[in-house]
Design an enzyme around this catalytic site. Structure first.
Site, PDB file in Angstrom:
ATOM      1  N   PHE A 126       0.858  -1.184   0.000  1.00 11.64           N
ATOM      2  CA  PHE A 126       0.000   0.000   0.000  1.00 11.64           C
ATOM      3  C   PHE A 126       0.896   1.237   0.000  1.00 11.64           C
ATOM      4  CE2 PHE A 126      -2.859   3.208   1.719  1.00 11.64           C
ATOM      5  CZ  PHE A 126      -3.979   2.993   0.951  1.00 11.64           C
ATOM      6  N   ASP A 197       0.932  -4.528   8.885  1.00  5.44           N
ATOM      7  CA  ASP A 197      -0.205  -3.651   8.640  1.00  5.44           C
ATOM      8  C   ASP A 197      -1.442  -4.534   8.478  1.00  5.44           C
ATOM      9  OD1 ASP A 197      -2.160  -1.954   7.571  1.00  5.44           O
ATOM     10  OD2 ASP A 197      -0.686  -0.727   6.516  1.00  5.44           O
ATOM     11  N   TYR A 222     -11.509   2.514   9.668  1.00  7.83           N
ATOM     12  CA  TYR A 222     -12.689   2.853   8.855  1.00  7.83           C
ATOM     13  C   TYR A 222     -13.035   1.801   7.820  1.00  7.83           C
ATOM     14  CZ  TYR A 222      -8.838   4.822   6.020  1.00  7.83           C
ATOM     15  OH  TYR A 222      -7.672   5.003   5.339  1.00  7.83           O
ATOM     16  N   LYS A 223     -12.262   0.701   7.765  1.00  7.85           N
ATOM     17  CA  LYS A 223     -12.578  -0.344   6.783  1.00  7.85           C
ATOM     18  C   LYS A 223     -13.496  -1.376   7.443  1.00  7.85           C
ATOM     19  CE  LYS A 223      -8.490   0.751   4.153  1.00  7.85           C
ATOM     20  NZ  LYS A 223      -7.032   0.659   4.109  1.00  7.85           N
ATOM     21  N   ARG A 371     -12.248  -3.679  -7.806  1.00  3.54           N
ATOM     22  CA  ARG A 371     -12.136  -4.346  -6.501  1.00  3.54           C
ATOM     23  C   ARG A 371     -13.521  -4.481  -5.875  1.00  3.54           C
ATOM     24  NH1 ARG A 371      -8.431  -2.006  -1.669  1.00  3.54           N
ATOM     25  NH2 ARG A 371      -9.993  -0.361  -1.868  1.00  3.54           N
TER      26      ARG A 371
END
Ligand SMILES: *Cc1c(COP(=O)(O)O)cnc(C)c1O
Length: 412
Positions: A126, A197, A222-223, A371
């Protein structure tokens, strides 16, 4: 075997997680396949935010730091997240963003390995993970080098030059899952520390940080944790390192005695030294509600359902769109695939825009990845059928070629 919508409806009827759907405020006429990027609003978070704003902030004002327990929120929510990632409650806290936490913990780790000059990661990690470490390397005048090697070369690249191995457990684009325990063991064998992560892992699969012997970890609020846009992030420091790990953003909230107002920084004992400034109470309050819902669900069931949904989605795409319509970026083996599936297509951006216009929301990752995230607490198996039916129709009619789907927006 041909999949029918009736088969999927049967799966929904037998789904033990189905009641959780009512705990989320889902917009009508929408199939939301992007909970891996921004989780849906938990019903409880709406009432909680209203209470925090109107009562705690509006009426209680500064008294609420004590009376409403604001000051304890980072450790309280951290303790709840700990239960989702195989950590003890006093090993996790909530602060800042994932990016900032990466910086703090990577800096703490390299200080614990003086003389070693390499932080190892993988290309295509990422972006913020790589960017933050490039920033750290620059700050340290190049004394630390960020080296990226492909996953299959990782074990051999772990040498006694390496201070820290930084990896994302579930890859944000491909969904590939690293063997966290094996790579951590391999890093430890050469004396390196590990920083994982968990942004696409926490709330998506069973994570066992202490079982894997992990040193440090960070992850996103927030995911899959449904903490709301820009929710604060979490960080983990294994108890055995808590006295040695010193992070460089030595703000007053990480001080041993913040309200003594002394001139010299003295890190708090334990996990609290990893706080920096004043905690964001609105964000933490919403996150607590998101985590509370997740904490009541069985992670084994969540993982089983999301694996099945990924398999079904891939099979449906083949069945309805044809075998050659899309490339498949993600592993077909659900055991090494996280909770999302990525397809590739040269017109991926426009196809995703056309899908979103029909209320099927996924996202696009450059250069060509569509995605689709599967969040078992609020998705139904039958939603997959409806989503792929739209996708097939868009492909068959060429709807995505329309001009209105070609313009790139700021956020994809
Ligand atoms: C989403 C995500 C982040 C987010 O970082 P922020 O600082 O919250 O913007 C970081 N790392 C990974 C792997 C992610 O998927």
């Amino acid at each position: 075997m041909t999949i029918t919508r009736a088969m999927l409806e049967t799966l929904d009827r037998d789904d033990m997680l189905a009641p959780f759907r009512a705990e989320f405020d889902l917009p009508p006429d929408t199939i939301y396949l992007d909970g891996n990027s921004l989780g849906v609003l938990p019903v409880a978070a709406k009432a909680r935010l209203r209470r925090v704003v109107e009562d705690e902030w509006g009426r209680g004002l500064i008294r609420s730091w004590n009376d409403a327990g604001w000051i304890d929120l980072p450790s309280r929510v951290g303790g709840m997240i700990a239960g989702l990632v195989g950590a003890a409650a006093d090993e996790v806290t909530v602060a800042d963003s994932t990016s900032v936490n990466l910086f703090k913990l990577a800096a703490a780790a390299v200080r614990m390995r003086p003389g070693r000059r390499v932080i190892l990661s993988e290309p295509g990690n990422f972006p913020t993970d790589l960017y933050m470490l490039q920033g750290l390397s620059g700050l340290l005048g190049g004394a630390i080098e960020l080296r990226t090697v492909p996953a299959d070369a990782m074990a051999d690249a772990l040498t006694d030059e390496v201070a820290l191995l930084l990896l994302t457990q579930v890859h944000y684009k491909t969904g590939h899952v690293h063997d966290m325990a094996a790579l951590t063991a391999r890093a430890h064998a050469v004396g390196a520390l590990t920083l994982w992560d968990l942004s696409h892992s926490a709330g998506a699969l069973a994570v066992d940080l202490n079982g894997a012997g992990v040193d440090f970890a960070v992850g996103c609020g927030y995911k899959y944790l449904n903490g709301g846009p820009g929710a604060p992030a979490f960080l983990f420091v294994a108890r055995r390192h808590q006295d040695q790990a010193v992070q460089p953003l030595s703000g007053w909230m990480g001080h041993a005695a913040p309200f003594a107002f002394g001139d010299d920084y003295r890190p708090a004992p334990g996990i609290r030294r990893h706080l920096c400034g004043t905690p964001p109470i609105l964000g933490l309050s919403a996150l607590e509600e998101g985590v509370a819902v997740m904490a009541r669900a069985d992670m084994g069931r969540i993982r089983e359902k999301s694996s099945r949904m990924g398999d079904l989605f891939l099979a449906l795409v083949e069945q309805m769109c044809g075998p050659d319509c899309f490339g498949v970026i993600s592993p077909r083996d659900a055991r090494i695939r996280g909770s999302h599936v990525s397809l590739s297509h040269p017109d991926g951006y426009a196809i995703m825009q056309a899908l979103i216009a029909r209320g099927v929301i996924g996202d696009f990752r450059a250069p060509d990845a569509l995605r689709f995230g599967f969040t078992p607490l609020y998705l139904r198996h039958a939603d997959l059928w409806d989503a792929v039916a739209h996708l097939a129709d868009i492909m068959r009619t060429g709807e995505y070629r329309q001009e209105r789907f070609q313009t790139k927006t700021a956020v994809t």
